[in-house]
Scaffold this motif. Sequence first.
Motif, PDB file in Angstrom:
ATOM      1  N   VAL A 221       0.897  -1.123  -0.207  1.00 11.64           N
ATOM      2  CA  VAL A 221       0.216  -0.018  -0.196  1.00 11.64           C
ATOM      3  C   VAL A 221       0.806   1.474  -0.037  1.00 11.64           C
ATOM      4  CG1 VAL A 221      -1.939   1.174   1.039  1.00 11.64           C
ATOM      5  CG2 VAL A 221      -2.039  -0.515   0.842  1.00 11.64           C
ATOM      6  N   THR A 388      -5.437   7.147   0.043  1.00 12.99           N
ATOM      7  CA  THR A 388      -6.134   6.413  -0.811  1.00 12.99           C
ATOM      8  C   THR A 388      -7.113   7.326  -1.134  1.00 12.99           C
ATOM      9  OG1 THR A 388      -5.951   4.725   0.616  1.00 12.99           O
ATOM     10  CG2 THR A 388      -8.057   4.115  -0.593  1.00 12.99           C
ATOM     11  N   LEU A 444      -5.320  -2.228   0.244  1.00 15.28           N
ATOM     12  CA  LEU A 444      -4.362  -3.369  -0.327  1.00 15.28           C
ATOM     13  C   LEU A 444      -5.108  -2.789  -1.711  1.00 15.28           C
ATOM     14  CD1 LEU A 444      -1.625  -3.753  -1.544  1.00 15.28           C
ATOM     15  CD2 LEU A 444      -2.068  -5.973  -1.059  1.00 15.28           C
ATOM     16  N   ASN A 447      -6.037   0.962  -2.993  1.00 16.13           N
ATOM     17  CA  ASN A 447      -5.424   1.129  -3.149  1.00 16.13           C
ATOM     18  C   ASN A 447      -4.849   0.649  -4.905  1.00 16.13           C
ATOM     19  OD1 ASN A 447      -3.476   3.249  -1.635  1.00 16.13           O
ATOM     20  ND2 ASN A 447      -4.727   1.867  -0.449  1.00 16.13           N
TER      21      ASN A 447
END
Length: 484
Positions: A221, A388, A444, A447
């Motif tokens: 990430v 994010t 994860l 992203n």
Amino acid sequence: MASSVQWLALVGYGVLVFLVAPRAGHHRGFLWARSREGTAPSTALLTASVLVTWIFAKSITNAANLGEKYGWLGGLAYAAWYVSIPAAGILLYRVRKAGHEGIIPFLTAQFGPGAAFLFSAAIMVRLYNEVWSNTEVVASYFGAPGSFSFYVSAAVFTAGVLLYTMRGGLRASIFTDRLQLALQVVLLGWVLVLILPAHSVGQVARSSQFRLDAGLDLLLVGLLQSTSYPFHDPVLTDRAFVNPPRKMLISFTLAGLLGATMIVLYGLIGVHARLGGAAGAGDAPLRAAALLGSAAVVVISVLMMNSAGACVDSTFTAVARFASVDLAGEGGAHPSGFRGLFRPLRRLTERDHGVSLGRFAMLAFAVLGNLPLLWHADILKATTLSGTMVLGLAPPFLLWKWHRPAPLAFHFSVLTGLAVGVSSLVARWPAMLSIGTGKYAALLGQNAWGLLGCAAAYGLGAAIESARVRTAQPAAEFFVQEAA
């Protein structure tokens, strides 16, 4: 309950930094970090400044907490965000070489004033988060969240930082970074001397497992956010425009490498708590310090004050620059239809080139920025969620040289990233789009897929703008011919 030594250290820290911080003699010093002779900070000083302003108190705490949870891989995972510093240096070097002297002027020229306005709104959220998330870490060493001592220490710390920053502005912030970095290195060394002899290299090495659900997902990430995350941090990007481009790039590269190394070392504080059986409620540095005795509690609390001070003073100066330069300046970050609303601010800056407006903005943020302490917000979310939400900044800074100015491309990309971030905030991300089975599997997935979505949205916007230009050109040529 905090000891009298800790309270003395808190007050003493504020007095010491106030005494050594220079006073800004003019607006160039206050807003642009220039000396009285008009010179810019040296490469070494800029490296120290970038480094220390990214070793936040919350960064140390997050690295230690992740080190406790995942072993050495936890600290390495958090260090992945420090790839953002050299990444920003490289991308902003391209912006500087194209003749732009600020991100707002760059965005206005390449994507229109609406893009600059949207970008400014994003960085205001980031700056707001930086105040409370760092103040909270310092206050946690003086009392439980919600206690009287917790709030008093938060107020004393904020006031101490605010006083010298209002007096010296960006010049004071960068100058004191040198002192704060020296203190940080000494205190980090002291902490490592206390904790490293307690465990063998083999024990530390075995504290992690290189698996997606054991911290590797968070590391990925951090890497995915490296080309978007730094651009909503004006504390970092302001420093990209105070030195010549080549010196800036050297400073940013060195700061990134040194910062990642220090974060990995701070993660060992959590590894110590993990191996020492100090699991429990609260942050890992507090529990690790408790294992080492009252002297270690004082050392680590001073370390947190120092790191938080370096971040918060830079946040205040970034707010001042935003208000006086980006918002009230002629090339302000506002759509043309709203420029009239900002004329009073522009008139206010005419008297002293924005110094008074900058100081008022600092004071306002010092008060408003600490309000989240009342509802005990999560400091890790101040990094992961905001990172994010700004995924959409990556395509504009990566791809802008490959096409004509394209406002739609910026808006499509940024709004796509914002939609992904909101889905994370309200826990509505589809489980089928998660990657792995760990705690950060959804993050994860957000992203990875979100970055692809932002790139596709950016491409769509650029294609629409290109088609619009191609359509407009023949029409313009037709009217020119008719007029002839």
